[in-house]
Design a protein around this motif. Structure first.
Motif, PDB file in Angstrom:
ATOM      1  N   MET A   1      74.781 -68.427  57.982  1.00 41.56           N
ATOM      2  CA  MET A   1      73.566 -69.211  58.160  1.00 41.56           C
ATOM      3  C   MET A   1      72.342 -68.302  58.292  1.00 41.56           C
ATOM      4  SD  MET A   1      72.015 -72.051  58.290  1.00 41.56           S
ATOM      5  CE  MET A   1      73.367 -73.238  58.331  1.00 41.56           C
ATOM      6  N   LEU A   2      72.494 -67.188  59.016  1.00 41.75           N
ATOM      7  CA  LEU A   2      71.391 -66.238  59.145  1.00 41.75           C
ATOM      8  C   LEU A   2      71.005 -65.652  57.784  1.00 41.75           C
ATOM      9  CD1 LEU A   2      72.380 -64.349  62.417  1.00 41.75           C
ATOM     10  CD2 LEU A   2      70.326 -65.719  62.059  1.00 41.75           C
ATOM     11  N   GLU A   3      72.012 -65.366  56.955  1.00 42.74           N
ATOM     12  CA  GLU A   3      71.741 -64.844  55.616  1.00 42.74           C
ATOM     13  C   GLU A   3      70.990 -65.874  54.777  1.00 42.74           C
ATOM     14  OE1 GLU A   3      75.459 -63.687  53.954  1.00 42.74           O
ATOM     15  OE2 GLU A   3      75.670 -61.896  55.223  1.00 42.74           O
ATOM     16  N   LEU A   4      71.387 -67.138  54.897  1.00 43.08           N
ATOM     17  CA  LEU A   4      70.702 -68.208  54.153  1.00 43.08           C
ATOM     18  C   LEU A   4      69.238 -68.319  54.593  1.00 43.08           C
ATOM     19  CD1 LEU A   4      70.490 -70.751  52.379  1.00 43.08           C
ATOM     20  CD2 LEU A   4      71.449 -72.058  54.292  1.00 43.08           C
TER      21      LEU A   4
ATOM     22  N   PRO B   1      62.062 -68.752  52.038  1.00 38.42           N
ATOM     23  CA  PRO B   1      60.717 -68.244  52.354  1.00 38.42           C
ATOM     24  C   PRO B   1      60.206 -68.651  53.730  1.00 38.42           C
ATOM     25  CG  PRO B   1      60.542 -70.104  50.874  1.00 38.42           C
ATOM     26  CD  PRO B   1      62.005 -69.828  51.031  1.00 38.42           C
ATOM     27  N   SER B   2      61.078 -68.638  54.728  1.00 37.70           N
ATOM     28  CA  SER B   2      60.648 -68.885  56.109  1.00 37.70           C
ATOM     29  C   SER B   2      60.559 -67.539  56.799  1.00 37.70           C
ATOM     30  CB  SER B   2      61.652 -69.786  56.832  1.00 37.70           C
ATOM     31  OG  SER B   2      62.958 -69.271  56.738  1.00 37.70           O
ATOM     32  N   SER B   3      59.413 -67.232  57.344  1.00 34.83           N
ATOM     33  CA  SER B   3      59.177 -65.921  57.930  1.00 34.83           C
ATOM     34  C   SER B   3      60.145 -65.653  59.077  1.00 34.83           C
ATOM     35  CB  SER B   3      57.744 -65.822  58.449  1.00 34.83           C
ATOM     36  OG  SER B   3      56.834 -66.055  57.412  1.00 34.83           O
ATOM     37  N   GLU B   4      60.502 -64.389  59.238  1.00 33.68           N
ATOM     38  CA  GLU B   4      61.443 -64.001  60.280  1.00 33.68           C
ATOM     39  C   GLU B   4      60.820 -64.250  61.654  1.00 33.68           C
ATOM     40  OE1 GLU B   4      64.059 -60.090  61.518  1.00 33.68           O
ATOM     41  OE2 GLU B   4      63.044 -60.161  59.590  1.00 33.68           O
ATOM     42  N   GLY B   5      61.622 -64.799  62.561  1.00 30.85           N
ATOM     43  CA  GLY B   5      61.129 -65.057  63.903  1.00 30.85           C
ATOM     44  C   GLY B   5      60.465 -66.408  64.069  1.00 30.85           C
TER      45      GLY B   5
ATOM     46  N   LYS C   1      56.949 -78.804  66.674  1.00 28.68           N
ATOM     47  CA  LYS C   1      57.475 -77.650  67.408  1.00 28.68           C
ATOM     48  C   LYS C   1      57.962 -76.546  66.483  1.00 28.68           C
ATOM     49  CE  LYS C   1      60.558 -78.207  70.570  1.00 28.68           C
ATOM     50  NZ  LYS C   1      61.657 -78.819  71.362  1.00 28.68           N
ATOM     51  N   HIS C   2      58.380 -76.918  65.264  1.00 28.51           N
ATOM     52  CA  HIS C   2      58.969 -75.943  64.344  1.00 28.51           C
ATOM     53  C   HIS C   2      57.970 -75.554  63.257  1.00 28.51           C
ATOM     54  CE1 HIS C   2      62.474 -77.737  66.320  1.00 28.51           C
ATOM     55  NE2 HIS C   2      63.085 -76.606  66.052  1.00 28.51           N
ATOM     56  N   ASP C   3      58.017 -74.273  62.893  1.00 28.69           N
ATOM     57  CA  ASP C   3      57.076 -73.746  61.897  1.00 28.69           C
ATOM     58  C   ASP C   3      57.450 -74.165  60.486  1.00 28.69           C
ATOM     59  OD1 ASP C   3      55.519 -72.050  63.800  1.00 28.69           O
ATOM     60  OD2 ASP C   3      57.474 -71.093  64.053  1.00 28.69           O
TER      61      ASP C   3
END
Length: 234
Positions: free
Chosen positions: A139-142, A147-151, A190-192
């Motif tokens: 899931m982390l790899e996906l 194109p969602s920025s890290e963090g 709440k979510h980016d």
């Protein structure tokens, strides 16, 4: 008409998806957004706080000292508010905090948030969101390929519950999985980034664009999928 890029699970852009102008292309109504968010947060309050008045605390049945002759103020009970262990004056009591908001306002607020996400390129469409086995690393790899920025905080909205996706995401602090029928303004804000599948987008367009109920939208999507399979076999 607004449109967005559809990615596969390898993070590659595969096509463009046209979105409903009525749902994903409206001008955000900030006043309605504020009212709906306030109501939703207020409705989360349980209102369980409770204190005891002097009539409810135990003890204090006996007069602490005689009425006259002591030089002190007259007292009838040691459970009066001015005594330690006495009752509370005007303390909280259990009561509801519920704040009603019309359905039209709630739906306008959701359309406003979704339109803002599209305008800011924060809506990510994945052609399918499935996992063979529950694995956090996959899931982390996906998420890193998309194109969602890290963090940044990511909300994944599924058209139906997928246990492998849920289990793969629950140990990632910045990601959350939610069924599309639980869509609400506070979680969207709440979510980016919001990650959806085309089926999720279709469900939202049917409910918030055409005005169908959640059950009717689910049945219509199932019928459309069956019709598509039949036509491909033919």
């Amino acid at each position: 008409m607004p449109s967005t890029t559809v990615y596969n699970m390898a993070g590659e852009a595969v096509e463009q998806l046209e979105l409903s102008e009525q749902v994903f292309g409206v001008t955000p109504n900030m006043a309605v957004l504020h009212q709906v968010v306030t109501a939703q947060l207020v409705n989360r309050r349980q209102g369980n706080a409770s204190t005891k008045t002097r009539a409810e605390v135990s003890g204090g049945n006996k007069k602490p000292y005689r009425q006259k002759g002591t030089g002190r103020a007259r007292q009838g009970s040691t459970r009066a508010p001015q005594f330690r262990g006495g009752g509370t004056v005007f303390g909280p009591k259990p009561h509801p905090y519920h704040h009603d908001v019309p359905k039209k306002m709630r739906r306008l607020a959701i359309r406003s948030v979704l339109s803002d996400k599209v305008a800011n390129q924060s809506l990510i469409i994945v052609n399918k969101l499935e996992m063979e086995t529950p694995r956090t690393k996959d899931m982390l790899e996906l998420l890193n390929k998309l194109p969602s920025s890290e963090g940044k905080k990511v909300l994944m909205m599924l058209p139906k519950r997928d246990e492998n996706v849920v289990l793969s995401t629950r140990n990632i602090p910045s990601a959350k999985v939610q069924h599309v029928s639980s869509i609400n303004v506070v979680e969207l804000l709440k979510h980016d980034y919001i990650v959806m599948t085309p089926k999720t987008v279709r469900w939202i367009e049917l409910v918030f664009g055409e005005g169908l109920s959640a059950e009717e939208a689910t049945l219509k999507i199932a019928d459309e999928a069956t019709a598509a399979e039949t036509s491909s076999e033919a």
